[in-house]
Design an enzyme around this catalytic site. Structure first.
Site, mmCIF file in Angstrom:
data_model
loop_
_atom_site.group_PDB
_atom_site.id
_atom_site.type_symbol
_atom_site.label_atom_id
_atom_site.label_comp_id
_atom_site.label_asym_id
_atom_site.label_seq_id
_atom_site.Cartn_x
_atom_site.Cartn_y
_atom_site.Cartn_z
ATOM 1 N N HIS A 70 1.195 8.579 -7.564
ATOM 2 C CA HIS A 70 1.949 7.348 -7.294
ATOM 3 C C HIS A 70 1.632 6.767 -5.919
ATOM 4 C CE1 HIS A 70 5.046 10.088 -5.376
ATOM 5 N NE2 HIS A 70 5.114 9.065 -4.541
ATOM 6 N N ASP A 223 7.089 11.682 2.551
ATOM 7 C CA ASP A 223 6.560 13.016 2.270
ATOM 8 C C ASP A 223 5.783 13.062 0.959
ATOM 9 O OD1 ASP A 223 7.840 14.055 4.571
ATOM 10 O OD2 ASP A 223 9.724 14.168 3.465
ATOM 11 N N SER A 224 5.805 11.969 0.184
ATOM 12 C CA SER A 224 5.100 11.930 -1.096
ATOM 13 C C SER A 224 3.663 12.420 -0.953
ATOM 14 C CB SER A 224 5.069 10.497 -1.635
ATOM 15 O OG SER A 224 6.261 10.165 -2.284
#
Length: 516
Positions: A70, A223-224
């Site tokens: 994503h 933090d993705s």
């Protein structure tokens, strides 16, 4: 739609990130990492023209970085919001930074390729994984990826896991400039899919959860794509990729991660980044405390045209692979009992696997040698061979010391002439030792007694806050003296061991000093 954990670094219409305004923006309940503790951590800056976004990633080979799909799905940043399927963002829009705890600092490279998992579904976040290719090999040490055949316990309920990232530190505030970490336990699929949590929407084949039921610790926006790591074979390994969550650190709303050990994710990483090497530490038989033996690792690279590039060993259990190199290595076990030896094997692409073998070490003298001499055969006042004279310290311990006016710590009594001359009589021990910190330098000097000094060495191991920061082996001269100078600062613990020519290793004790 799951709430992705991307951080917005500049003004951007919220239509592009509908979840951004709803989530708390930080690593929650953690703190700063120790400098250099996570060399494989990557910072991703995604250029959208009018703005940029921040994600994390993990170096898994010299030229490959694993992250979340994503983060790199161009459809996330395009209008209209609903598009038929994900599209990988142009690689020239992605800048990867490695080798620094500061966001966006260190060694920077613009990606040469971006590959999303072919079955990534942005509606459910299934298979939320991607791989970035770097144009030049990185110099940092890649992180080992979990192997389900070896590391199945990595996903056990309650297993401690570490998450790191540069997420925002306050709700609506600025992103963290320094790398943060938090420890969270792995949560069972049943608890994460409970009606009070994700109510059956979690796809357990490719996702896992981590966090506390009461909340308070979690990953969050910014933090993705970063790693969730669990410890196996003595080292941290990539077990998950930060994916999404319902808010951050809320009760019963655990963080959700792409499960790296899932077959669908393992297959994608093997295709996009290459398969890691295979390695097994060979069985060790007849190991005896204080006696030299040899450890060996059998290793192969399943990638066509690849090969094994390096092998490094951790033989003392401190987690640092700096004790030996090569497919075989000499090893002197320091004590009887079960001891783990580990080999870190790197292939020609820099992918890493750590193999472990627990070896049962026998006590010296218990391996079936000839009977000991009779005590009755000893003359009056003498000590039977192999025993300790009355009043002497046990083998491997340091004698009681007092500090002289010169600052040198002297033994409780003067060393005997025979001990100072290195005749090998009695038990090996410290006679004097001095450890001083002067202008950022630890200066160590001392003498030993009870050994043949000309053939002996002293191994100096220095730790700071429980982490080893230096190791040096120095010669013992004909007067039984040794010395070392190391450029270090902080509160240091100095451990000393005597390495004798017959393979015996004697612990000489430790000292703590502060060096400013």
């Amino acid at each position: 739609m799951p709430l992705a954990r991307i951080a917005l670094l500049a003004t951007l219409p919220l239509l592009l990130l509908p979840a951004a305004a709803d989530a708390q923006k930080r690593i929650v309940g953690g703190g700063p990492t120790a400098p250099g503790a996570y060399p494989a951590q990557a910072h991703l800056r995604i250029d959208l023209g009018a703005a940029s976004l921040s994600c994390g990633g993990t170096l898994i080979s010299r030229t490959k970085v694993a992250t979340a799909a994503h983060c790199l799905d161009a459809a996330n940043y395009a209008l209209p919001l609903v598009v038929p399927r994900p599209v990988a963002i142009a690689p020239e829009r992605v800048t990867v930074s490695l080798g620094s705890d500061l966001a966006g600092q260190g060694d920077r490279q613009v990606a040469s390729a971006v590959q999303l998992h072919p079955d990534y579904d942005p509606r459910t976040s299934a298979n939320d994984a991607a791989v970035i290719t770097l144009p030049q090999p990185a110099t940092q040490q890649p992180l080992s990826v979990v192997d389900p055949a070896v590391d199945a316990a990595s996903y056990a309920t309650g297993r401690p896991a570490v998450v790191i990232g540069w997420g925002r530190t306050t709700d609506g505030g600025q992103a963290s400039a320094r790398l943060l970490e938090v420890e969270v336990p792995v949560v069972s699929d049943a608890d994460c899919n409970d009606a009070n949590s994700y109510a059956g929407s979690l796809l357990v084949d490719v996702m896992l959860c981590a966090g506390l039921p009461e909340g308070g610790k979690d990953s969050c926006q910014g933090d993705s794509g970063g790693p969730l790591m669990t410890r196996s074979t003595g080292v941290l390994k990539l077990a998950g990729i930060v994916s999404f969550g319902d808010g951050c650190a809320a009760p019963q709303k655990y963080g959700v991660y792409t499960e790296v050990g899932a077959a669908a994710i393992q297959g994608f990483l093997a295709t996009a980044a290459g398969a890691p090497p295979k390695a097994t530490v060979d069985a060790v038989t007849g190991a005896v405390a204080g006696r030299a033996t040899t450890v060996r690792v059998s290793a192969s690279d399943p990638t066509p045209g690849g090969g094994i590039a390096a092998v490094a060993w951790d033989l003392d259990g401190d987690g640092a692979f700096d004790d030996a190199t090569g497919l075989s290595a000499p090893w002197i076990p320091t004590a009887a009992g079960d001891q783990a030896v580990r080999a870190r094997v790197s292939d020609s692409d820099g992918m890493v696997v750590v193999a472990e073998r627990v070896v049962t070490v026998a006590a010296r003298g218990s391996e079936g040698t000839a009977a000991s001499p009779s005590v009755s055969g000893a003359s009056a006042g003498s000590t039977p061979a192999g025993s300790t004279p009355a009043g002497s310290p046990p083998a491997g311990s340091a004698t009681a010391t007092t500090t002289t006016a010169s600052g040198v710590a002297a033994a409780g009594g003067p060393a005997s002439q025979s001990g100072a001359a290195g005749t090998g009589s009695g038990r090996a021990r410290l006679a004097t030792v001095s450890a001083r910190g002067v202008r950022g330098t630890l200066r160590l000097r001392g003498t030993v007694t009870g050994t043949t000094c000309r053939a002996a060495r002293v191994r100096v191991t220095v730790t700071r806050s429980g982490r080893r920061v230096a190791r040096r082996t120095v010669a013992v001269d004909g007067r039984c003296a040794f010395g070392a100078a190391l450029r270090l600062r902080g509160r240091l613990t100095i451990g000393l061991e005597l390495l004798q020519s017959d393979g015996t290793v004697t612990r000489l004790g430790s000292r703590t000093r502060r060096v400013s």
